[in-house]
Design a protein around this motif. Structure first.
Motif, PDB file in Angstrom:
ATOM      1  N   ALA A  95       1.871   6.043   1.527  1.00  0.00           N
ATOM      2  CA  ALA A  95       0.918   5.224   2.283  1.00  0.00           C
ATOM      3  C   ALA A  95      -0.216   6.077   2.824  1.00  0.00           C
ATOM      4  O   ALA A  95      -1.388   5.679   2.772  1.00  0.00           O
ATOM      5  CB  ALA A  95       1.638   4.507   3.418  1.00  0.00           C
ATOM      6  N   VAL A 117      -4.949  -4.413   0.696  1.00  0.00           N
ATOM      7  CA  VAL A 117      -4.002  -3.461   0.112  1.00  0.00           C
ATOM      8  C   VAL A 117      -2.922  -4.246  -0.618  1.00  0.00           C
ATOM      9  O   VAL A 117      -2.227  -5.070  -0.019  1.00  0.00           O
ATOM     10  CB  VAL A 117      -3.377  -2.560   1.192  1.00  0.00           C
ATOM     11  N   GLY A 132       0.351  -4.139  -3.547  1.00  0.00           N
ATOM     12  CA  GLY A 132       1.313  -3.276  -4.205  1.00  0.00           C
ATOM     13  C   GLY A 132       2.338  -4.072  -4.963  1.00  0.00           C
ATOM     14  O   GLY A 132       2.722  -5.167  -4.550  1.00  0.00           O
ATOM     15  N   ALA A 152       2.555  -0.565   0.398  1.00  0.00           N
ATOM     16  CA  ALA A 152       1.601  -1.431   1.094  1.00  0.00           C
ATOM     17  C   ALA A 152       2.119  -1.810   2.481  1.00  0.00           C
ATOM     18  O   ALA A 152       1.358  -1.822   3.459  1.00  0.00           O
ATOM     19  CB  ALA A 152       1.334  -2.683   0.266  1.00  0.00           C
ATOM     20  N   CYS A 182       1.681   1.047   4.658  1.00  0.00           N
ATOM     21  CA  CYS A 182       0.273   1.151   5.073  1.00  0.00           C
ATOM     22  C   CYS A 182       0.020   0.281   6.303  1.00  0.00           C
ATOM     23  O   CYS A 182      -0.652   0.720   7.251  1.00  0.00           O
ATOM     24  CB  CYS A 182      -0.643   0.708   3.933  1.00  0.00           C
ATOM     25  N   VAL A 240      -6.167  -2.257   7.026  1.00  0.00           N
ATOM     26  CA  VAL A 240      -5.678  -3.299   6.117  1.00  0.00           C
ATOM     27  C   VAL A 240      -6.349  -4.628   6.447  1.00  0.00           C
ATOM     28  O   VAL A 240      -6.066  -5.251   7.473  1.00  0.00           O
ATOM     29  CB  VAL A 240      -4.144  -3.427   6.208  1.00  0.00           C
ATOM     30  N   LEU A 256      -3.044  -8.277   2.822  1.00  0.00           N
ATOM     31  CA  LEU A 256      -1.914  -7.718   2.080  1.00  0.00           C
ATOM     32  C   LEU A 256      -1.620  -8.570   0.859  1.00  0.00           C
ATOM     33  O   LEU A 256      -1.633  -9.808   0.923  1.00  0.00           O
ATOM     34  CB  LEU A 256      -0.664  -7.659   2.960  1.00  0.00           C
TER      35      LEU A 256
END
Length: 251
Positions: A57, A74, A76, A84, A87, A95, A98
């Motif tokens: 991250a 972000v 993933g 993610a 993060c 961020v 997500l």
């Protein structure tokens, strides 16, 4: 419309080229960044020891720093989803949204940790090509394997080229990741969860568990796709993400 920075984090044991359909297909809507995570692909080799999701991250945020980007959506896939979520836990101010694809928030159970260690030992002692041959049949839906055998070959080659030391370090790092289920209600970033209805590695209940806990999150289930809907059904995957980014831009 604004081209939103979109940082996409690949799964295990892949590299950033897994996001090629998104780099190309979302270019009109997003500035897509799909780096090789440390040790994978063309990224510098990693040092000995577990490669934790927190370290990955921090490396992902460093990628944003290098590009002068303060906030990004972000996203993933699988292991990238673990990264993610790390993060968000470590750098929430970076961020903007997500995107959690074919992933889960709960930690490994003891048998899962043991399987990670077996993967690490196999990579180091027998080679990553053996892992590639075992993994690829599980990554794609049976119908995809029949219709697009070249996709399976591409994935096997992508996995086989990853360094054994990185594969082992990441497997051990995933075994150390914390359980984040209790943290999900604290996520305030707009969140889209995507999975495939044929995914046996991350069955639908894992996505539902996240969607139920993350406030105002949404869930998209892609038919006919397994663990890699972004390459199995790229047009539909991209359309879903495009709509998410457009809603985010208008929020």
């Amino acid at each position: 419309m604004e081209r939103i920075p979109l940082l996409l984090l690949h799964g295990f044991p892949l590299d950033g080229t897994i996001w090629t359909p998104q780099v190309e297909g979302l270019a009109d809507r997003a500035t897509v960044i799909a780096p090789d995570l440390p040790g994978f692909g063309t990224a510098p080799a990693v040092q000995a020891g577990p490669l934790t999701m927190e370290a990955l991250a921090d490396a992902a945020v460093a990628e944003l720093d290098a590009r002068g980007i303060h906030r990004a959506v972000v996203g993933g896939l699988s292991m990238g989803g673990y990264v993610a979520m790390a993060c968000w836990a470590r750098h929430p101010e970076r961020v903007r949204g997500l995107l959690l694809c074919n992933t889960r928030a709960n930690a490994d159970k003891p048998e899962g940790k043991a399987a990670r260690e077996e993967t690490a030992r196999t990579a180091l002692e027998k080679g990553v090509a053996l892992i590639a041959r075992a993994m690829v049949p599980k990554l794609l839906a049976p119908a995809t394997h029949r219709r697009r055998p070249e996709l399976g070959r591409w994935l096997e080659a992508q996995i086989a080229r990853q360094p054994a030391a990185t594969v082992a370090a990441a497997a051990r790092g995933m075994a150390l990741r914390p359980d984040r289920l209790a943290d999900l209600p604290g996520i305030t970033a707009p969140t889209l969860i995507i999975t495939g209805d044929r995914d046996e590695l991350m069955p639908l209940p894992t996505s539902l568990a996240m969607q139920e806990r993350i406030p105002d999150s949404s869930l998209a289930v892609i038919p006919g796709a397994a663990h890699l809907p972004n390459v199995e059904r790229p047009d539909l995957f991209n359309a879903i993400v495009h709509a998410f980014l457009t809603d985010l831009d208008h929020a």
